[in-house]
Motif scaffolding. Structure first.
Motif, PDB file in Angstrom:
ATOM      1  N   TYR A 122       4.282  65.934  22.013  1.00 50.22           N
ATOM      2  CA  TYR A 122       4.275  65.060  23.041  1.00 50.22           C
ATOM      3  C   TYR A 122       2.889  64.388  23.069  1.00 50.22           C
ATOM      4  O   TYR A 122       2.820  63.145  23.461  1.00 50.22           O
ATOM      5  N   GLN A 123       1.856  65.037  23.322  1.00 50.88           N
ATOM      6  CA  GLN A 123       0.509  64.783  23.382  1.00 50.88           C
ATOM      7  C   GLN A 123       0.140  63.575  22.480  1.00 50.88           C
ATOM      8  O   GLN A 123      -0.268  62.585  22.420  1.00 50.88           O
ATOM      9  N   ARG A 124       0.428  63.993  21.172  1.00 45.63           N
ATOM     10  CA  ARG A 124       0.356  63.083  19.907  1.00 45.63           C
ATOM     11  C   ARG A 124       1.038  61.584  20.066  1.00 45.63           C
ATOM     12  O   ARG A 124       0.306  60.637  19.747  1.00 45.63           O
ATOM     13  N   VAL A 125       2.147  61.770  20.528  1.00 51.55           N
ATOM     14  CA  VAL A 125       2.872  60.504  20.491  1.00 51.55           C
ATOM     15  C   VAL A 125       2.681  59.944  21.774  1.00 51.55           C
ATOM     16  O   VAL A 125       2.362  58.510  21.662  1.00 51.55           O
ATOM     17  N   SER A 126       2.140  60.422  22.766  1.00 49.90           N
ATOM     18  CA  SER A 126       1.907  59.861  24.133  1.00 49.90           C
ATOM     19  C   SER A 126       0.391  59.076  23.707  1.00 49.90           C
ATOM     20  O   SER A 126       0.312  57.784  24.048  1.00 49.90           O
ATOM     21  N   ARG A 127      -0.673  59.499  22.937  1.00 47.36           N
ATOM     22  CA  ARG A 127      -2.033  58.972  22.701  1.00 47.36           C
ATOM     23  C   ARG A 127      -1.579  57.766  21.945  1.00 47.36           C
ATOM     24  O   ARG A 127      -1.973  56.709  21.999  1.00 47.36           O
ATOM     25  N   PHE A 128      -0.498  57.655  21.074  1.00 49.14           N
ATOM     26  CA  PHE A 128      -0.230  56.610  20.147  1.00 49.14           C
ATOM     27  C   PHE A 128       0.581  55.479  20.730  1.00 49.14           C
ATOM     28  O   PHE A 128      -0.001  54.478  20.824  1.00 49.14           O
ATOM     29  N   LEU A 129       1.146  55.820  21.949  1.00 48.76           N
ATOM     30  CA  LEU A 129       1.970  54.893  22.929  1.00 48.76           C
ATOM     31  C   LEU A 129       0.916  54.253  23.777  1.00 48.76           C
ATOM     32  O   LEU A 129       1.003  53.143  24.086  1.00 48.76           O
ATOM     33  N   ASP A 130       0.120  55.237  24.178  1.00 45.19           N
ATOM     34  CA  ASP A 130      -0.951  54.508  25.210  1.00 45.19           C
ATOM     35  C   ASP A 130      -1.846  53.515  24.592  1.00 45.19           C
ATOM     36  O   ASP A 130      -2.071  52.308  25.222  1.00 45.19           O
TER      37      ASP A 130
END
Length: 186
Positions: A129-137
């Motif tokens: 989730y953190q990895r995907v969130s950084r990508f989406l940010d």
């Protein structure tokens, strides 16, 4: 602050002034950088592994039905065209679908790879989730209006949680079917 300015303009000058002299979407997009990005999430097609096998980041083969499944996904994707940019997980099952759908040069990004099932604790999901969130940010800061992302079931779940479409406790009830397409806005 943009809403407060709108209320002030409306209260002081009325709706006629707003519609005649203020280009609201342009004004607020340029001034406050308020924008909505449409993100089309596409899950890879069926994998050729025994039922119940957790394959995660392992590059597994696709089922012999790939062509039929990919053709359906490609046809369904036409409802969302065009895209400003296309991303894909670097795993073969996503790259192959992106290529079939006409995006052989889709940008590969490791942050949208599937979860690593090396551990059965919740920690890996939180890390994904953190990895995907950084990508989406990072994606939100780009000038795109519509992008496509060819990825995995876990990534699509994380993106939906991030966008507020589903709650974390609903995550595994919201698994997108193979070749399925989900639309979110950021």
């Amino acid at each position: 602050i943009g809403s407060l300015i709108m209320v002030y303009i409306y209260a002081g000058y009325g709706i006629d002034f707003l519609t005649k002299y203020v280009s609201v979407p342009f004004y607020f997009h340029k001034t406050f950088n308020l924008k909505v990005m449409e993100v089309i999430l596409i899950r890879h097609t069926s994998v050729d592994v025994p039922p119940g096998v957790c394959y995660g980041q392992t590059d597994v083969p696709l089922k012999p039905t790939f062509e039929q499944e990919a053709a359906i996904t490609q046809e369904n994707l036409k409802n969302y065209l065009p895209f400003d940019h296309v991303y894909t997980s670097p795993l073969t099952r996503c790259v192959r679908l992106a290529s079939y759908c006409g995006y052989p040069d889709a940008e590969r990004d490791k942050r949208i790879m599937e979860i690593n099932f090396g551990s059965w604790e919740m920690k890996p999901f939180a890390m994904q989730y953190q990895r995907v969130s950084r990508f989406l940010d990072e994606l939100k800061a780009k000038p795109y209006q519509r992008v496509a992302i060819f990825a995995h079931g876990g990534v699509l779940i994380c993106a939906q949680i991030y966008a507020g479409v589903i709650k974390p406790e609903e995550a595994f009830d919201a698994l997108t079917p193979y070749g399925g397409i989900i639309r979110i806005t950021l």
